[in-house]
Design an enzyme around this catalytic site. Structure first.
Site: not given
Ligand SMILES: C[S@@+](CC[C@H](N)C(=O)[O-])C[C@H]1O[C@@H](n2cnc3c(N)ncnc32)[C@H](O)[C@@H]1O
Length: 475
Positions: A260, A282, A395
């Site tokens: 992604d 995505k 998100m």
């Molecule tokens: C589609 S979701 C996927 C979540 C992922 N599967 C997880 O377990 O972290 C994407 C969201 O995860 C959060 N996110 C993922 N990586 C991040 C990071 N390094 N710092 C802050 N938020 C993060 C944010 O809220 C982002 O909008």
């Protein structure tokens, strides 16, 4: 190091693995070193004769259990007779010298615990996985470096390698008789690089055994090797150090990777350089490939015999659509495995110094999505606005105003702690710790557009004492 090895920088010892089952091995000394030698000798099935006036507790237990023959006295020259090997491991230099001389006079190899140079052989540091042994030795030049390397290898060699080696041992004879010599190496390569090894690594030994049996029966290893499979792997929140060993191994093994937009380059770099890279996009509201096409692509690639790595941020089963992607594979009968990753909630919380639960402030933690569904944020606001808990919004950046306003409307005070962690766990991490009323404006003033996680609850305040990760990178 001998002068020779110093000259050319190479080890001057010759590594071998001795078969000692049922053979007499003499150990002089009853301390910690002797105890270590005895344990390994017993594991090798040796008949251990131990000579020492006193024993360390572990040795005393062995002697009491009858696992070793103990003579309670000082070692004498005649003790070494008929020995296959001898260890002079007392704390008395003179005794070690005398025993070593007696052994050598009879042509028996001897190792001195107090003098590597005066020993016939060295005992390497060892990593063991079932029948598999990896030994590390530095020709006695740097024992502490050897120990460090051993500790690193200990973490790098998965435990399951032992099961794999044991399984291979089980079939070795059959393979020898049924697979022509010229095809044997290819057969074993297919086993160790393909689905059979993966079954073992996933703990499905019985399934691996059945497949190996079938591969042998068909004697068509090439066919087996090309069966496709999918690895759904969570790569954690961003810091490559947070990858699991299994994730890393499968990243090295895959021959095509689907990833992604948010996946950091530093993680993608760790995928095998030979693997084809397919960007499936995505980013919120700008999907490069629709979800059903991603699912279909995985099925298609696996059916063509490819090892497909589906690399997801965080954990695949936390707002990652992992369930949807894998359902299609299951329906198509494609073998797959799922590797959990550290979710952004855990990663960001740890790197921001914000415990998600705390006995004084939060008895539960809830993960919710702040993403609109059909233009609505349909969440149980009354429940999310309860005190004594932590709420983590994934998100949640785009709708931050609405989220904060709803929580206040449903009863949380305007000065309730709330924090945004942007690009958590990476060198660009930013922590904006504020309150429900002023967080939206503070976040709007930020230049960074990275992934952002919202944490709401009294635990946020703890970052002042527990914060430890303060990267200095500029945007
Ligand atoms: C589609 S979701 C996927 C979540 C992922 N599967 C997880 O377990 O972290 C994407 C969201 O995860 C959060 N996110 C993922 N990586 C991040 C990071 N390094 N710092 C802050 N938020 C993060 C944010 O809220 C982002 O909008």
């Amino acid at each position: 190091m001998t002068p020779d090895s110093a000259d050319n920088g190479r080890a001057t010892t010759y590594p071998v693995a001795l078969r000692l089952a049922g053979r007499r091995v003499v150990v002089a000394g009853g301390g910690r070193i002797a105890a270590r030698r005895v344990e390994r000798l017993l594991a090798a099935g040796a008949r251990v004769v131990l000579i020492a006036p006193r024993l360390a507790p572990a040795l005393a237990e062995r002697a009491a259990a009858g696992s070793i023959e103990w003579h309670q006295r000082g070692a004498e020259d005649a003790d070494v007779r008929d020995a296959a090997l001898c260890f002079a491991a007392t704390d008395d230099v003179d005794v070690n010298t005398r025993i070593a001389a007696a052994a050598r006079a009879r042509g028996i190899p001897v190792q001195r615990a107090d003098d590597a140079e005066a020993s016939d052989f060295l005992v390497p540091a060892l990593i063991e996985r079932g029948p598999l042994q990896v030994s590390v030795s530095s020709d006695a030049s740097a024992p502490s470096l050897t120990r460090r390397l051993r500790a690193r290898l200990e973490t790098l060699v998965p435990r399951a390698y032992g099961d794999l080696a044991a399984l291979a041992g089980e079939f070795r004879g059959q393979v020898k008789t049924r697979v022509p010599r010229a095809e044997r190496a290819e057969f074993w390569n297919a086993v160790f690089d393909g689905p059979i090894a993966e079954q073992v690594f996933a703990g499905r030994i019985e399934a691996a055994r059945r497949e190996l049996q079938a591969a042998l029966a068909e004697a068509e290893p090439a066919k087996r090797a090309t069966r496709g499979e999918v690895y759904l792997v969570g790569s954690g929140p961003g810091d490559p150090d947070l990858l699991t060993f299994r994730a890393l191994r499968l990243m090295q093994r895959a021959d095509v990777v689907l990833y992604d937009s948010l996946l950091p380059a530093s993680i993608l770099e760790l995928v095998s350089p030979d693997a084809e890279r397919i960007h499936v996009g995505k980013r919120a509201s700008k999907h490069t490939l629709p979800q059903d096409q991603i699912n279909a692509l995985m099925v298609e690639l696996a059916q063509a015999g490819r090892r497909v790595l589906r690399l997801k941020g965080g954990d695949p089963f936390v707002f990652g659509r992992g369930g949807e992607e894998i359902a299609e594979l299951a329906d198509a009968g494609i073998p797959f495995q799922i590797v959990p990753g550290i979710t952004a909630a855990n990663g960001c919380a740890a790197y921001a110094g914000i415990p998600l639960t705390h006995r004084d402030y939060a008895q539960s933690v809830t993960f919710v999505t702040g993403h609109l569904k059909q233009g609505e944020l349909n969440l149980s606001w009354a429940e999310l606005a309860q005190r004594g808990q932590t709420v983590v919004f994934f998100m949640g950046r785009r709708n931050l105003d609405t989220i904060c306003a709803r929580l206040i409307e449903h009863g949380l005070p305007a000065d309730w702690p709330a924090a945004m962690v942007i690009d958590g766990t990476t060198a660009r991490q930013r922590l904006i710790a504020a309150t429900l009323s002023d967080l939206p404006a503070r976040v709007a003033a930020e230049r960074s557009t990275g992934a952002a996680l919202l944490i709401v609850g009294e635990v946020v305040r703890l970052h002042e004492r527990l914060g430890w990760f303060h990267p200095t990178a500029e945007y």
